[in-house]
Design a protein around this motif. Structure first.
Motif, short mmCIF file in Angstrom:
data_model
loop_
_atom_site.label_atom_id
_atom_site.label_comp_id
_atom_site.label_asym_id
_atom_site.label_seq_id
_atom_site.Cartn_x
_atom_site.Cartn_y
_atom_site.Cartn_z
N UNK A 52 1.13 -1.52 0.21
CA UNK A 52 0.16 -0.09 0.73
C UNK A 52 0.78 1.19 0.00
N UNK A 53 2.04 1.37 0.96
CA UNK A 53 2.87 1.97 0.92
C UNK A 53 3.33 2.97 -0.85
N UNK A 54 3.32 1.93 -1.56
CA UNK A 54 3.79 2.12 -2.77
C UNK A 54 2.99 1.78 -4.16
N UNK A 55 1.90 2.49 -3.97
CA UNK A 55 0.15 2.58 -4.17
C UNK A 55 -0.43 1.44 -5.60
N UNK A 56 -0.42 0.13 -4.63
CA UNK A 56 0.06 -1.30 -4.57
C UNK A 56 -1.61 -1.38 -4.01
N UNK A 57 -2.87 -1.94 -4.52
CA UNK A 57 -3.70 -2.91 -3.82
C UNK A 57 -3.71 -3.61 -2.94
N UNK A 58 -2.87 -4.58 -3.83
CA UNK A 58 -2.13 -5.89 -2.68
C UNK A 58 -1.16 -6.07 -2.88
#
Length: 241
Positions: A52-58
């Motif tokens: 989430x911190x690197x802008x990924x949902x999962x």
């Protein structure tokens, strides 16, 4: 893949996860989340928080982005050096480059001093250009520090030669803007005539070759720049005679 802000936001566990991924990206791209957790000794919750911190949902989206990143970083198949030279001659020498070189040489001849600027490989050639022009009797210097103090006597009636493949780097744009306001005549050698540096120049000499990149580094041939610099210096020498 990882920006400076992202890395700064990682806690200790996330930093260790980041270090492992950076060193084993090829393997991580095909791991299951439980396998990565076992390898890095962190929980799956930590991995999901990291995603989430690197802008990924999962984790699945993270692996897709990682694979795309790896694909983009594959080694470039470099063109032969002869290809680049032929490309330069075919695209450029059919135009008005020789006339632009003569105009630039005339401008340099009238100047009391010449200032060269550029960064990276362009900076190396800027330093070479300053030495080459000085060897032919025109006082020249290479400036690589935008805060370097240039005495008013040197700025007055000076010519600035800016080297840049893209013609967009902030260092050169900022420096040229300052020198232009102080009355220096601007000559730029760029890969195309539509860049910011080209537009703010009194004379632009574009050379039009296909840009090449390898692992984020611009490795576009600089042979055309050498040709232009030395041709300009020789023309200047003839005008002085």
């Amino acid at each position: 893949m990882f920006t400076q802000d992202m890395i700064a936001s990682f806690n200790e566990l996330e930093t260790s996860l980041y270090n492992y991924i950076s060193q084993n990206a090829d393997k991580v791209a095909y791991m299951r989340i439980r396998e990565l957790a076992d390898e890095t000794h962190v929980s799956t919750a930590t991995i999901l928080r990291f995603c989430r911190k690197i802008n990924c949902e999962g984790f699945s989206e993270f692996k897709v982005k990682l694979k795309m990143h790896l694909e983009g970083n594959k080694k470039t198949v470099l063109k032969g050096s002869q290809h680049s030279i032929i490309e330069f001659f075919e695209r450029t020498l059919k135009g008005d480059i020789e006339e632009n070189i003569r105009k630039a040489a005339s401008l340099v001849t009238k100047a009391d001093s010449v200032i060269f600027i550029g960064i990276g490989s362009s900076g190396v050639l800027a330093e070479y250009g300053a030495r080459y022009f000085s060897s032919l009797g025109k006082f020249s210097m290479y400036i690589k520090d935008p805060l370097f103090p240039i005495h008013s006597k040197l700025r007055y009636n000076s010519a600035t030669i800016a080297l840049s493949v893209s013609g967009e780097n902030n260092f050169s744009v900022t420096h040229l803007n300052q020198l232009k306001q102080e009355g220096s005549k601007i000559i730029s050698i760029t890969n195309n005539k539509h860049s910011t540096i080209a537009k703010i120049s009194d004379i632009n000499i574009p050379y039009y070759v296909t840009e090449e990149w390898y692992e984020g580094a611009n490795i576009t041939t600089q042979v055309p720049v050498l040709y232009i610099l030395e041709s300009m210096a020789h023309e200047m020498y003839k005008l002085n005679k």
